[in-house]
Design an enzyme around this catalytic site. Structure first.
Site, PDB file in Angstrom:
ATOM      1  N   ASP A 165       0.923  -1.068  -0.041  1.00  0.00           N
ATOM      2  CA  ASP A 165       0.043   0.090  -0.026  1.00  0.00           C
ATOM      3  C   ASP A 165       0.836   1.264   0.141  1.00  0.00           C
ATOM      4  O   ASP A 165       0.444   2.433   0.043  1.00  0.00           O
ATOM      5  CB  ASP A 165      -0.869   0.170   1.155  1.00  0.00           C
ATOM      6  CG  ASP A 165      -0.278   0.140   2.609  1.00  0.00           C
ATOM      7  OD1 ASP A 165       1.014   0.101   2.742  1.00  0.00           O
ATOM      8  OD2 ASP A 165      -1.076  -0.018   3.539  1.00  0.00           O
ATOM      9  N   HIS A 202       3.470   1.941   1.955  1.00  0.00           N
ATOM     10  CA  HIS A 202       4.028   2.313   3.570  1.00  0.00           C
ATOM     11  C   HIS A 202       5.723   2.277   3.415  1.00  0.00           C
ATOM     12  O   HIS A 202       6.055   1.286   2.836  1.00  0.00           O
ATOM     13  CB  HIS A 202       3.352   1.855   4.695  1.00  0.00           C
ATOM     14  CG  HIS A 202       3.678   0.495   4.832  1.00  0.00           C
ATOM     15  ND1 HIS A 202       2.533  -0.527   5.001  1.00  0.00           N
ATOM     16  CD2 HIS A 202       4.621  -0.347   4.943  1.00  0.00           C
ATOM     17  CE1 HIS A 202       3.217  -1.670   5.304  1.00  0.00           C
ATOM     18  NE2 HIS A 202       4.496  -1.641   5.065  1.00  0.00           N
TER      19      HIS A 202
END
Ligand code: F6R
Length: 258
Positions: A135, A137
């Site tokens: 995602d 991060h």
């Protein structure tokens, strides 16, 4: 930003070369340590170089990127234990010189502030090893995290907990929901960033990191603002890069670039 596209063994060797160069010039260097599966080939290569070539961490300091909140101190997936097992215990790195944020502290905010202060007191991170979440991060700075953030308490996204369930008997309910993580502002102060990503599951995050617009939706895009970042990807993780051939050419000519 430099992008190297190569098989994983070569990526590990490139990263280990950077760390070895640093330790040769500064034996008491401060190294930022990522956990997860991506850096494991780097740790294997460093352990090999320690054993075969005498690469030494005896004077170095290590700082973890993050830690789960509320995880049992003896749990094998507690990041402090992972780092001890995967790298510190395999080289000559005294445990007292490897640090992590205390995910079991009574006052988590205080533990975060103390961790940021400890990094500063050590002189700041010379080289930060990073992975990247699917995602986008880095450390556990999930989408929406402030680019100025310091070490803080974070909430893991459902995607991250799904991705990490493989470390917890494939049971998402066993994956902690909270973490302590170096902030994006903290990470950006490291003098050199070395990020490694492998596999198709990381292709979109890598596309965003290297070629996307800088945005809180993809926290790793802040790395575009770092003056000394090396992105190490295998073919699968590089598969969505529009300019992959250009990055290959630039990497091949890196010795000419100074
Ligand atoms: C771990 C960390 C995370 C991981 C990321 C990728 O300390 O900071 O950002 O690097 O979740 O994990 P893997 O490598 O397991 O795919």
């Amino acid at each position: 930003m430099d992008v190297a596209i190569a098989p994983v063994a070569e990526l590990a060797s490139i990263a280990a070369d950077e760390i070895q160069k640093l330790l040769n010039r500064k034996p008491d260097a401060v190294i930022g340590l990522a956990t997860g599966s991506s850096p494991l080939p780097i740790y294997d290569e460093l352990a090999r170089r320690h054993k075969e070539d005498g690469l030494s961490f005896a004077k170095a300091q290590g700082f973890q990127l993050d830690e789960y909140v509320g995880i049992d101190v003896n749990h094998p997936e507690r990041y402090r234990n992972v780092i001890e097992k995967e790298i510190a215990s395999r080289v000559d790195w005294p445990a007292s010189q490897v640090h992590g944020p205390d995910g079991n502290a009574k006052d988590l905010s205080l533990a975060c502030a103390q961790y940021d202060a400890a990094i500063k007191a050590a002189g700041g991170v010379d080289l930060q090893i990073l992975g990247i979440g699917s995602d986008g991060h880095i450390a556990f700075n999930e989408p929406g995290t402030s680019f100025a953030s310091r070490t803080h308490v974070g909430v893991l996204t459902e995607q991250t907990r799904v991705d990490n369930a493989r470390f917890f008997d494939d049971d998402i309910s066993k994956v902690p929901t909270l973490c302590l993580t170096q902030g994006l502002g903290t990470i950006m102060e490291a003098r050199e960033l070395v990020l490694i990503a492998t596999g198709e599951n990381k292709a979109e995050a890598i596309r965003q990191l290297v070629e996307g617009a800088v945005s809180a939706r993809w926290p790793a895009t802040i790395i575009q603002h770092h003056p000394n970042a090396l992105i190490l990807v295998d073919e699968a993780a590089a598969s969505k890069l529009e300019l992959a051939d250009y990055y290959r050419e630039k990497w091949a000519k890196r010795d000419l670039l100074g």
